[in-house]
Structures are given as structure tokens and as C-alpha cells.
Design a protein around this motif. Sequence first.
Motif, PDB file in Angstrom:
ATOM      1  N   GLN A 144       0.847  -1.190   0.000  1.00  0.00           N
ATOM      2  CA  GLN A 144       0.000   0.000   0.000  1.00  0.00           C
ATOM      3  C   GLN A 144       0.884   1.243   0.000  1.00  0.00           C
ATOM      4  OE1 GLN A 144      -2.033   0.316   4.005  1.00  0.00           O
ATOM      5  NE2 GLN A 144      -0.940  -1.609   4.344  1.00  0.00           N
ATOM      6  N   HIS A 145       0.321   2.360  -0.441  1.00  0.00           N
ATOM      7  CA  HIS A 145       1.023   3.651  -0.463  1.00  0.00           C
ATOM      8  C   HIS A 145       2.315   3.569  -1.275  1.00  0.00           C
ATOM      9  CE1 HIS A 145      -0.990   3.925   3.749  1.00  0.00           C
ATOM     10  NE2 HIS A 145      -1.864   4.193   2.780  1.00  0.00           N
ATOM     11  N   GLU A 146       2.209   2.953  -2.445  1.00  0.00           N
ATOM     12  CA  GLU A 146       3.404   2.664  -3.229  1.00  0.00           C
ATOM     13  C   GLU A 146       3.852   3.818  -4.117  1.00  0.00           C
ATOM     14  OE1 GLU A 146      -0.211   1.138  -5.500  1.00  0.00           O
ATOM     15  OE2 GLU A 146       0.502   1.139  -3.428  1.00  0.00           O
ATOM     16  N   SER A 147       2.973   4.815  -4.371  1.00  0.00           N
ATOM     17  CA  SER A 147       3.315   5.861  -5.326  1.00  0.00           C
ATOM     18  C   SER A 147       4.464   6.729  -4.833  1.00  0.00           C
ATOM     19  CB  SER A 147       2.093   6.743  -5.602  1.00  0.00           C
ATOM     20  OG  SER A 147       1.676   7.425  -4.445  1.00  0.00           O
ATOM     21  N   LYS A 148       5.307   7.173  -5.752  1.00  0.00           N
ATOM     22  CA  LYS A 148       6.466   8.017  -5.439  1.00  0.00           C
ATOM     23  C   LYS A 148       6.258   9.394  -6.085  1.00  0.00           C
ATOM     24  CE  LYS A 148       8.538   4.573  -3.394  1.00  0.00           C
ATOM     25  NZ  LYS A 148       7.391   3.626  -3.425  1.00  0.00           N
ATOM     26  N   SER A 149       5.676  10.309  -5.318  1.00  0.00           N
ATOM     27  CA  SER A 149       5.481  11.667  -5.809  1.00  0.00           C
ATOM     28  C   SER A 149       6.797  12.428  -5.724  1.00  0.00           C
ATOM     29  CB  SER A 149       4.416  12.374  -4.984  1.00  0.00           C
ATOM     30  OG  SER A 149       3.202  11.670  -5.042  1.00  0.00           O
ATOM     31  N   ILE A 150       6.980  13.406  -6.626  1.00  0.00           N
ATOM     32  CA  ILE A 150       8.267  14.101  -6.719  1.00  0.00           C
ATOM     33  C   ILE A 150       8.068  15.601  -6.900  1.00  0.00           C
ATOM     34  CG2 ILE A 150       9.544  12.116  -7.615  1.00  0.00           C
ATOM     35  CD1 ILE A 150       9.139  13.252 -10.442  1.00  0.00           C
ATOM     36  N   VAL A 151       9.083  16.359  -6.467  1.00  0.00           N
ATOM     37  CA  VAL A 151       9.144  17.789  -6.713  1.00  0.00           C
ATOM     38  C   VAL A 151      10.602  18.210  -6.607  1.00  0.00           C
ATOM     39  CG1 VAL A 151       8.876  18.608  -4.326  1.00  0.00           C
ATOM     40  CG2 VAL A 151       7.959  19.977  -6.212  1.00  0.00           C
ATOM     41  N   LEU A 152      10.948  19.363  -7.184  1.00  0.00           N
ATOM     42  CA  LEU A 152      12.318  19.879  -7.123  1.00  0.00           C
ATOM     43  C   LEU A 152      12.316  21.249  -6.481  1.00  0.00           C
ATOM     44  CD1 LEU A 152      12.336  17.829  -9.678  1.00  0.00           C
ATOM     45  CD2 LEU A 152      14.487  18.955 -10.218  1.00  0.00           C
ATOM     46  N   ASP A 153      13.427  21.589  -5.813  1.00  0.00           N
ATOM     47  CA  ASP A 153      13.597  22.941  -5.292  1.00  0.00           C
ATOM     48  C   ASP A 153      14.383  23.769  -6.307  1.00  0.00           C
ATOM     49  OD1 ASP A 153      16.292  22.234  -5.005  1.00  0.00           O
ATOM     50  OD2 ASP A 153      16.201  22.062  -2.824  1.00  0.00           O
ATOM     51  N   ASN A 154      14.898  24.915  -5.885  1.00  0.00           N
ATOM     52  CA  ASN A 154      15.647  25.791  -6.785  1.00  0.00           C
ATOM     53  C   ASN A 154      17.152  25.654  -6.621  1.00  0.00           C
ATOM     54  OD1 ASN A 154      13.204  26.990  -7.781  1.00  0.00           O
ATOM     55  ND2 ASN A 154      13.077  28.129  -5.854  1.00  0.00           N
ATOM     56  N   ALA A 155      17.576  24.634  -5.885  1.00  0.00           N
ATOM     57  CA  ALA A 155      19.000  24.450  -5.607  1.00  0.00           C
ATOM     58  C   ALA A 155      19.519  23.093  -6.084  1.00  0.00           C
ATOM     59  CB  ALA A 155      19.269  24.601  -4.108  1.00  0.00           C
ATOM     60  N   GLY A 156      18.795  22.484  -7.045  1.00  0.00           N
ATOM     61  CA  GLY A 156      19.267  21.239  -7.627  1.00  0.00           C
ATOM     62  C   GLY A 156      18.956  19.997  -6.823  1.00  0.00           C
ATOM     63  N   ASN A 157      17.936  20.060  -5.966  1.00  0.00           N
ATOM     64  CA  ASN A 157      17.560  18.904  -5.163  1.00  0.00           C
ATOM     65  C   ASN A 157      16.216  18.343  -5.602  1.00  0.00           C
ATOM     66  OD1 ASN A 157      19.813  18.970  -3.245  1.00  0.00           O
ATOM     67  ND2 ASN A 157      18.888  20.886  -2.540  1.00  0.00           N
ATOM     68  N   LEU A 158      16.118  17.029  -5.529  1.00  0.00           N
ATOM     69  CA  LEU A 158      14.918  16.272  -5.856  1.00  0.00           C
ATOM     70  C   LEU A 158      14.346  15.685  -4.575  1.00  0.00           C
ATOM     71  CD1 LEU A 158      13.095  14.557  -7.900  1.00  0.00           C
ATOM     72  CD2 LEU A 158      14.945  12.855  -7.807  1.00  0.00           C
ATOM     73  N   TYR A 159      13.028  15.835  -4.386  1.00  0.00           N
ATOM     74  CA  TYR A 159      12.359  15.303  -3.200  1.00  0.00           C
ATOM     75  C   TYR A 159      11.385  14.218  -3.618  1.00  0.00           C
ATOM     76  CZ  TYR A 159      14.364  19.491  -1.195  1.00  0.00           C
ATOM     77  OH  TYR A 159      15.255  20.476  -0.802  1.00  0.00           O
ATOM     78  N   VAL A 160      11.423  13.090  -2.899  1.00  0.00           N
ATOM     79  CA  VAL A 160      10.609  11.935  -3.252  1.00  0.00           C
ATOM     80  C   VAL A 160       9.848  11.451  -2.019  1.00  0.00           C
ATOM     81  CG1 VAL A 160      10.594   9.623  -4.273  1.00  0.00           C
ATOM     82  CG2 VAL A 160      12.406  11.246  -4.899  1.00  0.00           C
ATOM     83  N   ASN A 161       8.536  11.310  -2.169  1.00  0.00           N
ATOM     84  CA  ASN A 161       7.757  10.671  -1.109  1.00  0.00           C
ATOM     85  C   ASN A 161       7.943   9.165  -1.177  1.00  0.00           C
ATOM     86  OD1 ASN A 161       5.456  10.093   0.792  1.00  0.00           O
ATOM     87  ND2 ASN A 161       4.663   9.159  -1.084  1.00  0.00           N
ATOM     88  N   THR A 209      19.166  11.577   1.434  1.00  0.00           N
ATOM     89  CA  THR A 209      18.993  12.009   2.818  1.00  0.00           C
ATOM     90  C   THR A 209      17.526  11.900   3.191  1.00  0.00           C
ATOM     91  OG1 THR A 209      20.808  13.601   2.658  1.00  0.00           O
ATOM     92  CG2 THR A 209      19.210  13.955   4.424  1.00  0.00           C
ATOM     93  N   ARG A 210      17.252  11.335   4.361  1.00  0.00           N
ATOM     94  CA  ARG A 210      15.874  11.347   4.845  1.00  0.00           C
ATOM     95  C   ARG A 210      15.578  12.775   5.300  1.00  0.00           C
ATOM     96  NH1 ARG A 210      13.831   7.636   9.811  1.00  0.00           N
ATOM     97  NH2 ARG A 210      15.084   9.170  10.944  1.00  0.00           N
ATOM     98  N   TYR A 211      14.899  13.509   4.447  1.00  0.00           N
ATOM     99  CA  TYR A 211      14.695  14.939   4.671  1.00  0.00           C
ATOM    100  C   TYR A 211      13.704  15.195   5.804  1.00  0.00           C
ATOM    101  CZ  TYR A 211      13.987  19.863   3.438  1.00  0.00           C
ATOM    102  OH  TYR A 211      13.927  21.239   3.453  1.00  0.00           O
ATOM    103  N   ALA A 212      12.593  14.439   5.820  1.00  0.00           N
ATOM    104  CA  ALA A 212      11.584  14.569   6.868  1.00  0.00           C
ATOM    105  C   ALA A 212      10.940  13.208   7.072  1.00  0.00           C
ATOM    106  CB  ALA A 212      10.530  15.603   6.490  1.00  0.00           C
ATOM    107  N   THR A 213      10.519  12.932   8.296  1.00  0.00           N
ATOM    108  CA  THR A 213       9.971  11.626   8.635  1.00  0.00           C
ATOM    109  C   THR A 213       8.616  11.791   9.324  1.00  0.00           C
ATOM    110  OG1 THR A 213      10.524   9.489   9.630  1.00  0.00           O
ATOM    111  CG2 THR A 213      11.063  11.458  10.916  1.00  0.00           C
ATOM    112  N   GLY A 214       7.999  10.644   9.661  1.00  0.00           N
ATOM    113  CA  GLY A 214       6.713  10.678  10.335  1.00  0.00           C
ATOM    114  C   GLY A 214       5.560  11.076   9.446  1.00  0.00           C
ATOM    115  N   LEU A 215       5.651  10.769   8.140  1.00  0.00           N
ATOM    116  CA  LEU A 215       4.617  11.098   7.164  1.00  0.00           C
ATOM    117  C   LEU A 215       4.090   9.795   6.562  1.00  0.00           C
ATOM    118  CD1 LEU A 215       6.608  14.035   5.643  1.00  0.00           C
ATOM    119  CD2 LEU A 215       4.335  14.300   6.666  1.00  0.00           C
ATOM    120  N   ARG A 216       2.864   9.456   6.889  1.00  0.00           N
ATOM    121  CA  ARG A 216       2.305   8.162   6.494  1.00  0.00           C
ATOM    122  C   ARG A 216       2.322   7.966   4.990  1.00  0.00           C
ATOM    123  NH1 ARG A 216      -3.088   6.728   5.308  1.00  0.00           N
ATOM    124  NH2 ARG A 216      -3.676   4.565   5.838  1.00  0.00           N
ATOM    125  N   ASN A 217       1.816   8.972   4.271  1.00  0.00           N
ATOM    126  CA  ASN A 217       1.854   8.900   2.815  1.00  0.00           C
ATOM    127  C   ASN A 217       1.565  10.281   2.245  1.00  0.00           C
ATOM    128  OD1 ASN A 217       2.057   7.642   0.254  1.00  0.00           O
ATOM    129  ND2 ASN A 217      -0.164   7.502   0.098  1.00  0.00           N
TER     130      ASN A 217
END
Length: 421
Positions: A144-161, A209-217
Motif C-alpha cells: 500500500q502507499h506505493e506511489s512516489k510523488s516528486i518535486v524539485l527545489d531551486n538548488a538542484g535537489n529532488l524530493y521523493v515521497n 537524505t531522509r529529509y523529513a519523517t513521520g509522514l504516512r503517505n
Amino acid sequence: MLLATSAVAGSLALLASNPHTPSVAPDPDNAGLKLPAGFGALKVAETGGRARHIAVTPQGIIYVKLNKVKDGKGILELKPQATGKATVTGGFGDYGGTGMYVKDGYLYASSDHNVYRYKLDAKGEVTDPNKGELLVRGLKVGSQHESKSIVLDNAGNLYVNIGAYANACQEQDRTRGSKGIPNCPILDSAGGIWQFKANQANQTYKNGTRYATGLRNVVGLDWNQQDNQLYVMQHGRDQLADNWPQFYNEKQSAVLPAECMYALKQGDNAGWPYTYYDQLQHKIMQGPEYGGDGKKEATGNYLAPAAAYPGHMAPDGLLFYTGTMFPAKYRNGAFIAFHGSWNRAPEPQAGYYVVFQPFVNGKPSGQWEVFADNFSGSAAKTAAGRADHRPCGLAQGPDGSLYVSDDSKGTIYRIVYNAKK
């Protein structure tokens, strides 16, 4: 700019008399949507696939990520027509998934395991669809909760749920009375947002890097340009009354906990699975799997939500509006696509709409409001959870129009503003 054709000639007088009116005409029935005064909508395309997140290039090319591969393609390319609608002109990517984002001349896309990018040319088209660059691989996937949503900042970093593959980290998932596992092991590789480099190939967990934690999905997420910060929408946990009837009745379970918007900084902990947010009491509560009883507040350094919404409505899209087509009140505010609930019984099901959350100086300010409704087809279909369409992805067009995807039938909508500002 795009020009209306003779097929929509009835709108030409309005277009000519109003310089603020966009150069595309809405469908006569506004694509079946209910919108605020002055707004109109058209069905851009019928893709026939489960359209998840979408992205629009500065040149107006639309890219749609399909949840499941259709005819061998997991990404669809749509080119705009003079009417403002679009035609599916191609497709590529032999993988399903959710994430889709355009940034700095690249199209980024995710499967449930990996993240890829594709170079865009001056026309906003992918230069070589057969050669997606593998940026991140081997991300955790459960049942469950398998989707990997993504976004980028303005400093060349990629964020993945990376969603937690459980409801509340119980010893036996979704089982009545089953206790939570101490020091939930899921959080080592899921249940949070991971940060990677946007231009580095073949990354794995050890490179991120684990940027933030404690997020179910988190399915909906976006970068807030106004305060240069990551915002996410969390899907709250389920089945309070099913699993803990001694503490919660069915009505409480139908509306709790909140679907939460979080403004994240590196190192933040939003509390899953140990806590949940009660939007009625405006408190962070201890989860019943970890000693809570519906009355006990959580203790610990947990992040409070930036805004909270009714439970079980499934926020799947988040977009900060930076365009100039819509009236000034919408500038830098957030649109949220609520995919719709399944577990609000005995209350009516809810969601299946796009809402607007006002922001002031980069922070939520004021009450949210329903912006685009009736994706479901009727109030009765909403209440029963049998929606015709379910909004999922959001994107802003180069002219400031708002695109919405539907992952039920694959309809792509476009919302424009017609009145004087």
C-alpha cells in the motif's frame, strides 16, 4: 497565444470585448464542473488511462503520468490545439507510477520504484523518449502507499515521497487491538520524504537524505516559491473505530484524523505512526497503537500541521498558483486536489473536488474553500463514493490556466478565468 476556432465562435464576442479573457473558450457546460463566478472549464483530452500527476512545459506541451502502462506507454505527450484542447501525440516510458514534474529543461517522472528524467528541447518536447536517465533506483514498495510523488527545489535537489507500507505500524496491520511496533522499523526506508540530487544518475538510499519523517503517505506536494520551502499533503491514518472501538465510535472514525498540510524543513518529524492530528480539538494526539485513547495528547517534538482538512478525503495534488490569469486573491495560494474518500461510513463519502487554500506571505491564512466541484457527477455519487471522475494531479499552464487530471477515466481538465479582474 492560442485562438478560438469557429467551433466556439459564440464566445468570440466575449473574447474580443474583454482583454482579460483567456484566448480559449470553456465548454458550454464547463466540462461538467461547478466553479466560482467568472471561471470556466474545458475537457482538454480523454486519455483513457489512469492519469495521475501532470506537468505542462513553458511551451504548453502536456505530459501525463499514467498509474498503469497503457498500450506500452506510461507517459503520454499531449500537444495543444488552437481551441485550447489537446491531442495525444505520443507516449513513452514502459512503467506506471505517479510522479511528473518539469524543471529547468527536464521532465522528471517516477515509477513506484525509481525516478527518471528526460531532456526537453526548445519546443518543450522530450528529445529522446527511449533514453530516460535513471536518477534514483530501488525505493521501497509495499502492499500500500506505493506511489512516489516528486518535486524539485531551486538548488538542484529532488524530493521523493516514500509512503509507509502500513496503516499505523501495527504488529498485525489493520487488525483490531494490535499494538504498534516500538521504534517503527518502517521509518528507516519509508514514511517520509527523501532528498536526492536532481542531476546525479543511479542514486540509491545511501546517496540520499531522509529529509523529513513521520509522514504516512504524501501524494500531493509542491515547492512554495514565496518562502522557498517544501509543502506536502499527508493522507491520515484509517480505521480508528474498526481497530479501537473502546476509544472511538464510528462517527469519530469517519471524520478523524485530519488530512494535513505540512511545511517541511530538513529533520522535521510529523509524528506518524505515534501520533495523529485531531482537527476538531486542534491537537496532536497519541495514537491508540502507542498508548493513546482518543483523549491523550502526544508528547514529543512533533511538527504541527500548517493547515488541516476533514479526514479521509485523500489529497493527491498540491499546486502553488503563481500565474496572473486568475484574480489576485489566488496568487501564491495553494490548490489541493482531493481524490475522494472510501472509509467515512456511516457518514457520506466526501472529497472529489479541488479546493483553494489562501496564503499570505508564504503561510496559510484564512479558511479553505471549494474551488472546482462535481467531478463525481452528482451529490449522490459523491455521498456513495461512486464518482465518475476523481481529481488527482494539478499543473499550471504557461498562460496561468489550471490543469487537473482524473485517474478514474483519464480526463484532463483545464480551468480558465473569463471575467474582468
